[in-house]
Design an enzyme around this catalytic site. Structure first.
Site, PDB file in Angstrom:
ATOM      1  CE  LYS A 116     -39.082  53.008  52.157  1.00 17.63           C
ATOM      2  NZ  LYS A 116     -38.726  54.197  53.084  1.00 17.63           N
ATOM      3  CG  HIS A 208     -43.535  64.369  53.681  1.00 15.32           C
ATOM      4  ND1 HIS A 208     -42.772  62.983  53.664  1.00 15.32           N
ATOM      5  CD2 HIS A 208     -44.671  64.135  53.316  1.00 15.32           C
ATOM      6  CE1 HIS A 208     -43.573  61.974  53.266  1.00 15.32           C
ATOM      7  NE2 HIS A 208     -44.805  62.573  53.152  1.00 15.32           N
ATOM      8  CE  LYS A 237     -46.311  61.276  55.984  1.00 12.16           C
ATOM      9  NZ  LYS A 237     -46.939  60.392  55.284  1.00 12.16           N
ATOM     10  CD  GLU A 275     -45.041  59.052  51.961  1.00 12.07           C
ATOM     11  OE1 GLU A 275     -45.602  58.933  52.724  1.00 12.07           O
ATOM     12  OE2 GLU A 275     -43.815  58.838  52.281  1.00 12.07           O
ATOM     13  CD  GLU A 287     -42.580  55.319  51.696  1.00 13.06           C
ATOM     14  OE1 GLU A 287     -42.323  54.206  51.544  1.00 13.06           O
ATOM     15  OE2 GLU A 287     -42.835  55.817  53.015  1.00 13.06           O
ATOM     16  NE  ARG A 291     -49.693  52.674  54.188  1.00  8.29           N
ATOM     17  CZ  ARG A 291     -49.511  53.593  54.523  1.00  8.29           C
ATOM     18  NH1 ARG A 291     -50.526  54.670  54.687  1.00  8.29           N
ATOM     19  NH2 ARG A 291     -48.352  54.179  55.039  1.00  8.29           N
ATOM     20  CB  VAL A 294     -52.626  58.390  59.026  1.00 11.83           C
ATOM     21  CG1 VAL A 294     -53.247  59.115  60.390  1.00 11.83           C
ATOM     22  CG2 VAL A 294     -52.275  57.037  59.416  1.00 11.83           C
TER      23      VAL A 294
HETATM   24  P1  ADP Z   1     -40.757  55.439  55.560  1.00 11.78           P
HETATM   25  O1  ADP Z   1     -41.273  54.392  54.747  1.00 11.78           O
HETATM   26  O2  ADP Z   1     -39.950  54.857  56.804  1.00 11.78           O
HETATM   27  O3  ADP Z   1     -41.666  56.492  55.922  1.00 11.78           O
HETATM   28  P2  ADP Z   1     -39.568  57.486  53.816  1.00 11.78           P
HETATM   29  O4  ADP Z   1     -38.760  57.218  52.493  1.00 11.78           O
HETATM   30  O5  ADP Z   1     -41.140  57.732  53.389  1.00 11.78           O
HETATM   31  O6  ADP Z   1     -39.497  56.298  54.744  1.00 11.78           O
HETATM   32  O7  ADP Z   1     -38.919  58.806  54.364  1.00 11.78           O
HETATM   33  C1  ADP Z   1     -39.647  59.070  55.820  1.00 11.78           C
HETATM   34  C2  ADP Z   1     -39.017  60.536  56.271  1.00 11.78           C
HETATM   35  O8  ADP Z   1     -37.584  60.606  56.276  1.00 11.78           O
HETATM   36  C3  ADP Z   1     -39.487  61.639  55.134  1.00 11.78           C
HETATM   37  O9  ADP Z   1     -40.576  62.278  55.162  1.00 11.78           O
HETATM   38  C4  ADP Z   1     -38.159  62.730  55.456  1.00 11.78           C
HETATM   39  O10 ADP Z   1     -38.561  63.291  56.595  1.00 11.78           O
HETATM   40  C5  ADP Z   1     -37.154  61.762  55.742  1.00 11.78           C
HETATM   41  N1  ADP Z   1     -36.158  61.346  54.555  1.00 11.78           N
HETATM   42  C6  ADP Z   1     -36.273  60.225  53.633  1.00 11.78           C
HETATM   43  N2  ADP Z   1     -35.456  60.359  52.632  1.00 11.78           N
HETATM   44  C7  ADP Z   1     -34.909  61.643  53.013  1.00 11.78           C
HETATM   45  C8  ADP Z   1     -33.699  62.427  52.022  1.00 11.78           C
HETATM   46  N3  ADP Z   1     -33.280  61.759  51.098  1.00 11.78           N
HETATM   47  N4  ADP Z   1     -33.357  63.653  52.603  1.00 11.78           N
HETATM   48  C9  ADP Z   1     -33.715  64.074  53.748  1.00 11.78           C
HETATM   49  N5  ADP Z   1     -34.698  63.535  54.319  1.00 11.78           N
HETATM   50  C10 ADP Z   1     -35.175  62.158  53.995  1.00 11.78           C
END
Ligand code: ADP
Length: 449
Positions: A116, A208, A237, A275, A287, A291, A294
């Site tokens: 990341k 998101h 999700k 995302e 991130e 791929r 879902v």
């Molecule tokens: P993963 O790879 O584990 O899915 P992500 O970085 O995509 O992790 O984050 C997953 C979820 O966590 C996001 O959709 C959001 O709900 C929460 N999240 C991540 N970063 C933040 C942030 N900076 N502030 C608030 N919520 C966050």
């Protein structure tokens, strides 16, 4: 074009890929563990190879066994689906070394986006807006305290190797940073074998929103708008829709163009999802998933495209079959994830499906690999189906979802279907007024009832 593709996955996504292969006239090979001998993907594929015992480590995650299955069957390409080896750069590289195509991006791009921190650095350079944060790994607790203070509380500590919502901890104030940092590190080490963590501003009420992209690997990229996946439980999700009820056409075009240009600039190949968290009309990159997601069917519904077909085309060296200007949003689509879980605790509920009836009718798509008499094994993910609806407007899509959920019958096990019936009664869901925290709060309030 390829003549034979091996699908290194199981469940509904394996079926999804087999269907695309069949429409393209490509033979399909299923792999399976001993626990999946009776699984639908095995029945539906043209050929199948048993590659190991139930444990995914010794079957769906065992690269050498998958290569052997390719060699035995003469498969020229592998589609990894999502999960399992789909974001494993080593797998992509080894396939390549064996002269087998990986239906996905290059090992280099998987590596960049899989970490990341390098993903954020790369996206920043490409002009994609990111969350204010440490910008790199935080080496120790002292630095964590200092950086968190500079960013301003609340902050979130995240594992650079993170995924699936693991390795994340929120610190609301200076009092909480020590525990947040140490427990995120510990969880990251256990889950990913890498304890490097970074710190970001914790956004209070974001949505998101993720942008679907496709690159041809030769410097051309398109975007297919956004999916709103704000309804989450434990960062996972459960309900996704496209387009987002919160985004204007102008903002969509702007962020979409930024993403399409970013992937074109790096000559990204295949499907990907960028995302973001979205708050006060601003986007913050979190991130990129290299791929198929879902929730890809909601995008397919509103654009009338087959994303798996495009993935296969690009991997075979063919161009994407449309240009950005050919794409137009048509209506609204919603997906709900039907899991074999018992509410209200969401406890896994594997077992025998005694009866199954899939909903149908106009604008209804049920992607599932279950059937009456099938025993859901306890070893894998609890997702047993995705119900996707498409209608001219959001309001009509919600009504169609309610109608389709009413038709769905899965007897013998518990599923998350009642959750969606309940959610559809909520005004905030009807109006699209929700952030990433809405569902957790709702679940808490309803558990107390
Ligand atoms: P993963 O790879 O584990 O899915 P992500 O970085 O995509 O992790 O984050 C997953 C979820 O966590 C996001 O959709 C959001 O709900 C929460 N999240 C991540 N970063 C933040 C942030 N900076 N502030 C608030 N919520 C966050």
């Amino acid at each position: 074009m390829f003549k034979k593709i091996l699908i290194a996955n199981r469940g509904e996504i394996a079926l999804r890929v087999i269907r695309a292969c069949r429409e393209l006239g490509i033979a399909s090979v299923a792999i399976h563990s001993t626990a999946d001998a009776d699984a639908m993907h095995v029945r539906m594929a043209d050929e199948s190879v048993c590659i190991g015992p139930p444990s995914s480590t010794d079957s769906y995650l065992d690269i050498s066994r998958i290569i052997a299955a390719c060699e035995i069957t003469g498969a020229e390409a592998v589609h990894p689906g999502y999960g399992f080896l789909s974001e494993n750069a080593n797998f992509s590289q080894i396939l390549h070394d064996h002269g087998i195509a990986f239906i996905g991006p290059s090992a280099e791009h998987i590596n960049i986006m899989g970490d990341k921190i390098t993903a954020i650095e790369t996206m920043k350079k490409l002009g994609v807006p990111c969350v204010p944060g440490s910008g790199g790994g935080v080496p120790d607790l002292e630095t964590a305290r200092k950086i968190a203070g500079e960013i301003g509380y609340p902050v979130i500590v995240k594992a650079t190797a993170g995924g699936g919502g693991r390795g994340m901890r929120v610190a609301n104030s200076a009092k909480e940073i020590d525990v947040a940092f140490q427990s995120a590190r510990q969880e990251a080490k256990g889950a990913f074998g890498n304890d490097e963590c970074y710190i970001e501003k914790y956004l209070q009420k974001p949505r998101h929103i993720e942008i679907q992209v496709l690159g041809d690997g030769k410097g051309y990229g398109v975007h297919l708008g956004e999916r709103d996946c704000s309804l989450q439980r434990r960062h996972q999700k459960v309900f996704e829709e496209a387009p987002s009820p919160a985004l204007s056409a102008e903002l969509r075009a702007e962020i979409g163009a930024t993403c399409a240009k970013a992937i074109a600039d790096i000559s990204y190949s295949g499907a990907g999802t960028i995302e973001f968290l979205y708050e006060d009309e601003q986007f913050f990159f979190i991130e990129m998933n290299t791929r198929l997601q879902v929730e890809h069917p909601v995008t397919e519904s509103i654009f009338g495209v087959d994303l798996v077909l495009e993935q296969i085309r690009v991997a075979a060296g063919l161009p994407i079959s449309f240009k950005q200007e050919d794409l137009e949003i048509n209506g609204h689509s919603i997906e709900v994830r039907i899991n074999a879980e018992k509410l209200p605790e969401f406890r896994p509920s594997p077992g025998k499906v005694t009866a199954y009836h899939a909903p149908g009718g106009l604008g209804v798509r049920m992607d599932s690999a279950i059937y009456a008499g099938y025993s859901i094994p306890p070893y894998y993910d609890s997702l047993i189906g995705k119900l996707i609806v498409h209608a001219p407007t959001r309001e009509a899509a919600l009504r169609r979802l309610d109608r389709a959920l009413g038709e769905l019958i899965v007897d013998g096990i518990d599923t998350t279907t009642p959750l969606f019936h309940a959610l559809l009664q909520e005004e905030d869901i009807q109006t699209g007024n929700y952030s990433i925290h809405w569902l957790e709060k709702w679940l808490e309030a309803n558990a107390a009832d």
